[in-house]
Design an enzyme around this catalytic site. Sequence first.
Site, PDB file in Angstrom:
ATOM      1  N   GLU A   1      -0.482   7.644   8.775  1.00  0.00           N
ATOM      2  CA  GLU A   1       0.039   6.462   8.075  1.00  0.00           C
ATOM      3  C   GLU A   1       1.194   5.773   8.798  1.00  0.00           C
ATOM      4  OE1 GLU A   1      -2.148   8.665   4.828  1.00  0.00           O
ATOM      5  OE2 GLU A   1      -0.973   9.178   6.601  1.00  0.00           O
TER       6      GLU A   1
ATOM      7  N   ALA B   1      -7.512   5.156   3.259  1.00  0.00           N
ATOM      8  CA  ALA B   1      -7.487   3.851   2.592  1.00  0.00           C
ATOM      9  C   ALA B   1      -8.385   2.843   3.302  1.00  0.00           C
ATOM     10  CB  ALA B   1      -6.057   3.317   2.548  1.00  0.00           C
TER      11      ALA B   1
ATOM     12  N   GLY C   1      -5.678   9.231   3.483  1.00  0.00           N
ATOM     13  CA  GLY C   1      -6.059   9.578   2.127  1.00  0.00           C
ATOM     14  C   GLY C   1      -7.194  10.572   2.049  1.00  0.00           C
TER      15      GLY C   1
ATOM     16  N   GLU D   1      -5.548  13.785   2.206  1.00  0.00           N
ATOM     17  CA  GLU D   1      -4.827  13.986   0.949  1.00  0.00           C
ATOM     18  C   GLU D   1      -5.769  14.395  -0.183  1.00  0.00           C
ATOM     19  OE1 GLU D   1      -0.963  11.147   1.215  1.00  0.00           O
ATOM     20  OE2 GLU D   1      -2.898  10.121   1.325  1.00  0.00           O
TER      21      GLU D   1
END
Length: 283
Positions: free
Chosen positions: A148, A80, A125, A128
């Site tokens: 995170e 992010a 992310g 991910e």
Amino acid sequence: MDHSEQVFGESGGSGGVVRVRKDGDTHVAELVLDRPRAMNAVSTAFADALVEACAALAADEDVRATVLTSTHERAFCVGADLKERNSLSDAALAEQRPRTRAAYAGVLELPMPAVAAVHGYALGGGLELALSCDLIVADPTAVLGLPEVSVGVVPGGGGTQLLPRRVGAARAAELIFSARRVEAAEARDIGLVDQLTAEGEARTEALALAARIAANSPVGLRAAKRALRTGWGTDLRSGMEIEEAAWRTVAFSADRAEGVAAFNEKRKPVWPARPPVAPPTTP
């Protein structure tokens, strides 16, 4: 050679773009993260571009396999965009959430097999996005992790669900709770990475793997992926019904007829053509 490129996002700006490069000869598409000024950090605009690119790919029946790559020399994707995140009010963050969530879902829901080519950092992310692919190819520069909880959030692009499916519940818990980074060799050893290449060769090897995959039946590939994904977490009886539905999708198709004929005639199959999606004008 039949090559084309589509560009999604703010071309030439700091917002970055997502490129879809298609090789019509191999039927492989390359989904390229290209926000070099921010190491492909996922901002709102970048997420929107990824959503649009994935939608175009999903609609293109001529694509049989996709490879997710990065143009950055040191990063696949660092997750992010925390600089943008720091500027958002709670209301703005809540408004942004469906857009970023849709970006991860776009990769996860690609109907054809997808391979991630990881060079450098794949964090938060970024990991991910790689986990949303079916296979992960990495080189020794790869550093992977879900950090995170160290910044007061939790993985929100599928990490808590996708990581345990790869490495097991206990291993996933240790990695997520500790927020530690995993280097390439360990990632391969624990099953987080499927193939480890020589340095700088992740993209090349991922494209070669995708080309081998794409040589097979387009109908069969999509049906097999659908059965694999839908069958996750179901009981055996339900899973067998899911497989039966996939079998019926291909058993009466032109691909099955061609595949069986080619086998008996000792030749390579020539799969029926699918209509490609015409690329829009590149901005």
